[in-house]
Design an enzyme around this catalytic site. Structure first.
Site, PDB file in Angstrom:
ATOM      1  N   ASP A  16       0.802  -1.225   0.000  1.00 46.63           N
ATOM      2  CA  ASP A  16       0.000   0.000   0.000  1.00 46.63           C
ATOM      3  C   ASP A  16       0.835   1.275   0.000  1.00 46.63           C
ATOM      4  OD1 ASP A  16      -2.184  -1.707   0.133  1.00 46.63           O
ATOM      5  OD2 ASP A  16      -2.232  -1.674   2.317  1.00 46.63           O
ATOM      6  N   GLU A  17       1.995   1.214  -0.623  1.00 48.19           N
ATOM      7  CA  GLU A  17       2.891   2.381  -0.663  1.00 48.19           C
ATOM      8  C   GLU A  17       2.398   3.436  -1.655  1.00 48.19           C
ATOM      9  OE1 GLU A  17       3.844  -0.736  -1.176  1.00 48.19           O
ATOM     10  OE2 GLU A  17       5.392  -1.303   0.271  1.00 48.19           O
ATOM     11  N   GLY A  18       1.413   3.036  -2.479  1.00 47.36           N
ATOM     12  CA  GLY A  18       0.942   3.961  -3.528  1.00 47.36           C
ATOM     13  C   GLY A  18       1.480   3.546  -4.898  1.00 47.36           C
ATOM     14  N   LYS A  19       1.773   2.263  -5.040  1.00 45.14           N
ATOM     15  CA  LYS A  19       2.341   1.749  -6.305  1.00 45.14           C
ATOM     16  C   LYS A  19       1.411   2.035  -7.491  1.00 45.14           C
ATOM     17  CE  LYS A  19       2.301  -2.295  -4.357  1.00 45.14           C
ATOM     18  NZ  LYS A  19       2.008  -1.968  -2.952  1.00 45.14           N
ATOM     19  N   ASN A  77      -5.196 -10.147  -3.733  1.00 38.78           N
ATOM     20  CA  ASN A  77      -4.881  -9.571  -2.419  1.00 38.78           C
ATOM     21  C   ASN A  77      -4.460  -8.110  -2.594  1.00 38.78           C
ATOM     22  OD1 ASN A  77      -2.596 -10.523  -3.761  1.00 38.78           O
ATOM     23  ND2 ASN A  77      -1.574 -11.269  -1.924  1.00 38.78           N
ATOM     24  N   ALA A  78      -3.988  -7.765  -3.791  1.00 40.69           N
ATOM     25  CA  ALA A  78      -3.560  -6.395  -4.074  1.00 40.69           C
ATOM     26  C   ALA A  78      -4.771  -5.481  -4.247  1.00 40.69           C
ATOM     27  CB  ALA A  78      -2.734  -6.375  -5.360  1.00 40.69           C
ATOM     28  N   GLY A  79      -4.595  -4.244  -3.843  1.00 45.54           N
ATOM     29  CA  GLY A  79      -5.596  -3.206  -4.115  1.00 45.54           C
ATOM     30  C   GLY A  79      -4.819  -1.957  -4.479  1.00 45.54           C
ATOM     31  N   HIS A  80      -4.780  -1.616  -5.752  1.00 47.68           N
ATOM     32  CA  HIS A  80      -3.988  -0.483  -6.230  1.00 47.68           C
ATOM     33  C   HIS A  80      -4.937   0.640  -6.635  1.00 47.68           C
ATOM     34  CE1 HIS A  80      -0.321  -3.237  -7.242  1.00 47.68           C
ATOM     35  NE2 HIS A  80      -0.714  -3.326  -6.004  1.00 47.68           N
ATOM     36  N   THR A  84      -5.725 -11.640   3.411  1.00 51.01           N
ATOM     37  CA  THR A  84      -6.860 -10.946   2.799  1.00 51.01           C
ATOM     38  C   THR A  84      -7.988 -11.935   2.482  1.00 51.01           C
ATOM     39  OG1 THR A  84      -5.919 -11.249   0.605  1.00 51.01           O
ATOM     40  CG2 THR A  84      -5.375  -9.185   1.720  1.00 51.01           C
ATOM     41  N   ARG A 131       2.671 -28.621  -7.156  1.00 47.50           N
ATOM     42  CA  ARG A 131       2.473 -29.207  -8.488  1.00 47.50           C
ATOM     43  C   ARG A 131       1.104 -29.842  -8.668  1.00 47.50           C
ATOM     44  NH1 ARG A 131       8.039 -32.008  -7.698  1.00 47.50           N
ATOM     45  NH2 ARG A 131       7.045 -32.110  -5.665  1.00 47.50           N
ATOM     46  N   GLN A 142       1.943  -5.997  -3.320  1.00 45.82           N
ATOM     47  CA  GLN A 142       2.382  -6.134  -1.931  1.00 45.82           C
ATOM     48  C   GLN A 142       3.656  -5.299  -1.734  1.00 45.82           C
ATOM     49  OE1 GLN A 142       1.432  -9.453  -3.556  1.00 45.82           O
ATOM     50  NE2 GLN A 142      -0.478  -8.489  -3.002  1.00 45.82           N
TER      51      GLN A 142
HETATM   52  P1  GDP Z   1      -0.845   0.393  -3.519  1.00 51.61           P
HETATM   53  O1  GDP Z   1      -1.437  -0.897  -3.083  1.00 51.61           O
HETATM   54  O2  GDP Z   1       0.626   0.463  -3.287  1.00 51.61           O
HETATM   55  O3  GDP Z   1      -1.199   0.778  -4.927  1.00 51.61           O
HETATM   56  O4  GDP Z   1      -1.486   1.514  -2.568  1.00 51.61           O
HETATM   57  P2  GDP Z   1      -3.038   1.622  -2.109  1.00 51.61           P
HETATM   58  O5  GDP Z   1      -3.834   2.084  -3.266  1.00 51.61           O
HETATM   59  O6  GDP Z   1      -3.476   0.394  -1.428  1.00 51.61           O
HETATM   60  O7  GDP Z   1      -2.935   2.721  -0.974  1.00 51.61           O
HETATM   61  C1  GDP Z   1      -2.415   3.975  -1.211  1.00 51.61           C
HETATM   62  C2  GDP Z   1      -3.478   5.023  -0.852  1.00 51.61           C
HETATM   63  O8  GDP Z   1      -2.883   6.278  -0.736  1.00 51.61           O
HETATM   64  C3  GDP Z   1      -4.543   5.175  -1.915  1.00 51.61           C
HETATM   65  O9  GDP Z   1      -5.759   5.507  -1.303  1.00 51.61           O
HETATM   66  C4  GDP Z   1      -4.034   6.336  -2.747  1.00 51.61           C
HETATM   67  O10 GDP Z   1      -5.074   7.036  -3.408  1.00 51.61           O
HETATM   68  C5  GDP Z   1      -3.411   7.188  -1.699  1.00 51.61           C
HETATM   69  N1  GDP Z   1      -2.255   8.008  -2.139  1.00 51.61           N
HETATM   70  C6  GDP Z   1      -1.262   7.669  -3.000  1.00 51.61           C
HETATM   71  N2  GDP Z   1      -0.335   8.638  -3.034  1.00 51.61           N
HETATM   72  C7  GDP Z   1      -0.744   9.606  -2.196  1.00 51.61           C
HETATM   73  C8  GDP Z   1      -0.188  10.852  -1.767  1.00 51.61           C
HETATM   74  O11 GDP Z   1       0.893  11.253  -2.184  1.00 51.61           O
HETATM   75  N3  GDP Z   1      -0.901  11.561  -0.854  1.00 51.61           N
HETATM   76  C9  GDP Z   1      -2.081  11.127  -0.347  1.00 51.61           C
HETATM   77  N4  GDP Z   1      -2.692  11.888   0.552  1.00 51.61           N
HETATM   78  N5  GDP Z   1      -2.640   9.958  -0.717  1.00 51.61           N
HETATM   79  C10 GDP Z   1      -1.963   9.205  -1.617  1.00 51.61           C
HETATM   80  P1  IMO Z   2      -0.944  -4.152  -2.303  1.00 47.03           P
HETATM   81  O1  IMO Z   2      -0.489  -4.666  -3.651  1.00 47.03           O
HETATM   82  C1  IMO Z   2      -0.947  -4.624   2.004  1.00 47.03           C
HETATM   83  C2  IMO Z   2      -0.926  -8.688   3.581  1.00 47.03           C
HETATM   84  C3  IMO Z   2      -2.171  -9.168   4.291  1.00 47.03           C
HETATM   85  C4  IMO Z   2      -1.558 -10.167   5.245  1.00 47.03           C
HETATM   86  C5  IMO Z   2      -0.441 -10.779   4.437  1.00 47.03           C
HETATM   87  C6  IMO Z   2      -0.810 -12.087   3.759  1.00 47.03           C
HETATM   88  O2  IMO Z   2      -2.253  -3.447  -2.364  1.00 47.03           O
HETATM   89  O3  IMO Z   2       0.134  -3.366  -1.655  1.00 47.03           O
HETATM   90  P2  IMO Z   2      -2.379 -12.768   1.743  1.00 47.03           P
HETATM   91  O4  IMO Z   2      -3.780 -12.378   1.402  1.00 47.03           O
HETATM   92  O5  IMO Z   2      -1.381 -12.399   0.695  1.00 47.03           O
HETATM   93  O6  IMO Z   2      -2.260 -14.214   2.143  1.00 47.03           O
HETATM   94  O7  IMO Z   2      -2.038 -11.932   3.071  1.00 47.03           O
HETATM   95  O8  IMO Z   2      -0.092  -9.834   3.442  1.00 47.03           O
HETATM   96  N1  IMO Z   2      -1.165  -8.178   2.208  1.00 47.03           N
HETATM   97  C7  IMO Z   2      -1.127  -6.887   1.891  1.00 47.03           C
HETATM   98  N2  IMO Z   2      -0.952  -5.796   2.649  1.00 47.03           N
HETATM   99  N3  IMO Z   2      -1.087  -4.498   0.683  1.00 47.03           N
HETATM  100  C8  IMO Z   2      -1.235  -5.566  -0.116  1.00 47.03           C
HETATM  101  O9  IMO Z   2      -1.231  -5.487  -1.462  1.00 47.03           O
HETATM  102  C9  IMO Z   2      -1.308  -6.842   0.495  1.00 47.03           C
HETATM  103  N4  IMO Z   2      -1.472  -8.104   0.026  1.00 47.03           N
HETATM  104  C10 IMO Z   2      -1.378  -8.907   1.091  1.00 47.03           C
HETATM  105  O10 IMO Z   2      -2.810  -8.112   4.950  1.00 47.03           O
HETATM  106  O11 IMO Z   2      -0.957  -9.497   6.338  1.00 47.03           O
HETATM  107 MG    MG Z   3      -2.953  -1.625  -1.786  1.00 47.91          MG
END
Ligand code: GDP
Ligand code: IMO
Ligand code: MG
Length: 426
Positions: free
Chosen positions: A12-15, A37-40, A128, A142, A221
């Site tokens: 969830d770094e903002g990828k 499991n990802a949410g971008h 997740t 396998r 992740q």
């Molecule tokens: P990802 O999984 O790495 O793509 O990140 P997520 O989408 O799960 O979480 C990042 C959250 O931070 C999202 O709600 C983005 O809209 C938000 N976001 C990304 N960059 C910024 C930023 O520079 N500032 C703020 N306030 N929010 C941001």
């Molecule tokens: P993005 O791509 C944050 C975490 C789960 C759990 C662990 C294992 O949006 O950054 P899993 O469902 O893979 O078996 O869960 O990893 N996790 C994440 N945390 N961002 C994600 O994806 C994640 N995908 C899995 O919360 O701790």
């Molecule tokens: Mg995410």
């Protein structure tokens, strides 16, 4: 050239936002690992879009998007995702390619994920519950089914055999859930999947590479969730590091150019597991509020804390990061003081290396910084950033021996300040 964008923390770094921003410079965006499991999250003109399986290049009409063999695909999620994008007027099917070798997540994988987590009780990973672990277990064991199998005559038989194996496993757990409805949805989604562009992705990627197309690999992740180097066992089940680009797409290490590491200006984690700089106080609460730190996939509140340079130094090393982008910097706008962990104190000894076990014996050693105390979201040129923030950035650059080439100051697509003239793409 193949460049990589990946997360350096616990996800969830903002990828998604950063991939979407840079996708304009690339011809192909490819996911190499993970699954739904990802949410971008992308914010485009005030509209929020969360992608789970589809690469974050999909909002650029010229960009091809590829789901590599390293990804695990839930056909139900994929179908919904495509339909939701189409409903917003995004052309998907002609621009989306799926590796024959990507593995499938079955409804019984999801059930096994839930059953296993329930059985672990307090020790649960905080998965997740998208079936990720069980699907990768079948891959390495396998037993798995791959996307290419849906086009072959044996699919129904193979599906039934694997399903039976899963039901047998489930019978050992105290787990009662009727998944018939999901199984019917799975069959529909498999029929839908058959009509998508299922390809020998490793060959096409090499063709595109030879033609001079620019390829961007999108991580899911974060590095601290990597199956080998993350905070095991509180990790995900794939290689989230740059190494995963090779195994998850069929590219060679020699083809990789820039490795762009994404870090938040602070740190979050969702799910269980160690987190040395976690703040369980009002400051942590304040970070969660300011950063809207709730999971994009599960809606769970994210745990929050200060940036951890010990962990970042580790993940920059493991990935061969060539440049950093800092996100969510604006979230720190109102803090009087900001901290960064620069070492761990363990049993009276200070170290800058990650220990085998991260446990409660670890006390982070912090460097203190004065907050800039003014909003930075409207700033459009890096030169105009507050002096206090520049000090924070320089300290991190010196500690990690890497440049922070971009700074994200808001969720919108164009809220990204470039700190160097050098273009990100080679
Ligand atoms: P990802 O999984 O790495 O793509 O990140 P997520 O989408 O799960 O979480 C990042 C959250 O931070 C999202 O709600 C983005 O809209 C938000 N976001 C990304 N960059 C910024 C930023 O520079 N500032 C703020 N306030 N929010 C941001
Ligand atoms: P993005 O791509 C944050 C975490 C789960 C759990 C662990 C294992 O949006 O950054 P899993 O469902 O893979 O078996 O869960 O990893 N996790 C994440 N945390 N961002 C994600 O994806 C994640 N995908 C899995 O919360 O701790
Ligand atoms: Mg995410």
């Amino acid at each position: 050239m193949v460049d990589v964008i990946l997360g350096l923390q616990w996800g969830d770094e903002g990828k998604g936002k950063i991939v979407d921003y840079f996708a304009r410079h690339y011809d192909v965006v490819a996911r190499f690992q993970g699954g739904p499991n990802a949410g971008h999250t992308l914010y485009i003109d005030g509209e929020k879009i969360v992608l789970h399986t589809i690469p974050s290049g999909i909002y650029h009409p010229h960009t091809l998007n590829l789901i590599g063999n390293g990804v695990v695909i839930d056909p139900i999620v994929l179908k919904h995702e495509i339909q939701a994008l189409e409903a917003r007027g995004v052309e998907v099917k002609s621009r989306l390619f799926i590796s024959q070798k990507a593995h499938l997540i079955l409804p019984t994988h999801r059930a096994l994920d839930k059953a296993s987590e329930q059985a672990k009780g307090k020790e649960r990973i905080g998965s997740t519950l998208r079936g990720i672990g069980p699907a990768y277990m079948d891959k390495t064991g396998r037993n798995g089914l791959r996307v290419g199998d849906v086009q072959l005559a044996h699919f129904d038989r193979a599906y039934e055999a694997l399903r039976k194996k899963h039901l047998e496993l489930l019978s050992h757990y105290a787990f009662e859930e009727n998944i018939e409805h999901e199984e019917a949805a799975f069959q529909d989604a498999v029929a839908y999947l058959r009509n998508l562009q299922i390809i020998r992705a490793e060959y096409r990627l090499h063709d595109w590479y030879q033609e001079g197309k620019r390829i961007l690999a999108e991580g899911a992740q974060g590095s601290m969730l990597d199956i080998d180097f993350g905070t095991y066992p509180y990790v995900t089940s794939s290689t989230t590091l740059a190494a995963g680009v090779c195994t998850g797409l069929g590219l060679s290490p020699r083809q990789i150019g820039e490795v762009i590491g994404i870090t938040k200006a602070y740190c979050t984690r969702v799910g269980s597991g160690p987190f040395p700089t976690e703040l369980l106080d009002e400051t942590g609460e304040s970070l969660r509020r300011a950063g809207h730190e709730f999971g994009a996939t599960t809606g769970r509140p994210r745990r929050c804390g200060w940036i951890d340079l010990v962990a970042l130094r580790y993940t920059c090393m493991l990935n061969g990061v060539t440049q950093l982008i800092m996100t969510k910097t604006d979230v720190l706008d109102h803090f009087d003081s900001i901290q960064a962990a620069i070492a761990y104190r363990i049993n009276g000894q200070e170290t800058r290396e990650m220990p085998f076990y991260l446990d409660e014996n670890i006390t982070p050693v912090y460097q203190h910084f004065t907050g800039w105390k003014r909003p930075i979201s409207e700033i459009q040129h890096a030169q105009e950033l507050p002096a206090e923030l520049k000090t924070y950035l320089s300290y991190i650059e010196n500690y990690l021996h890497l440049p922070i080439t971009g700074l994200s100051n808001g969720p919108e697509r164009n809220q990204l300040l470039r700190r160097v003239e050098k273009p990100i793409v080679n």
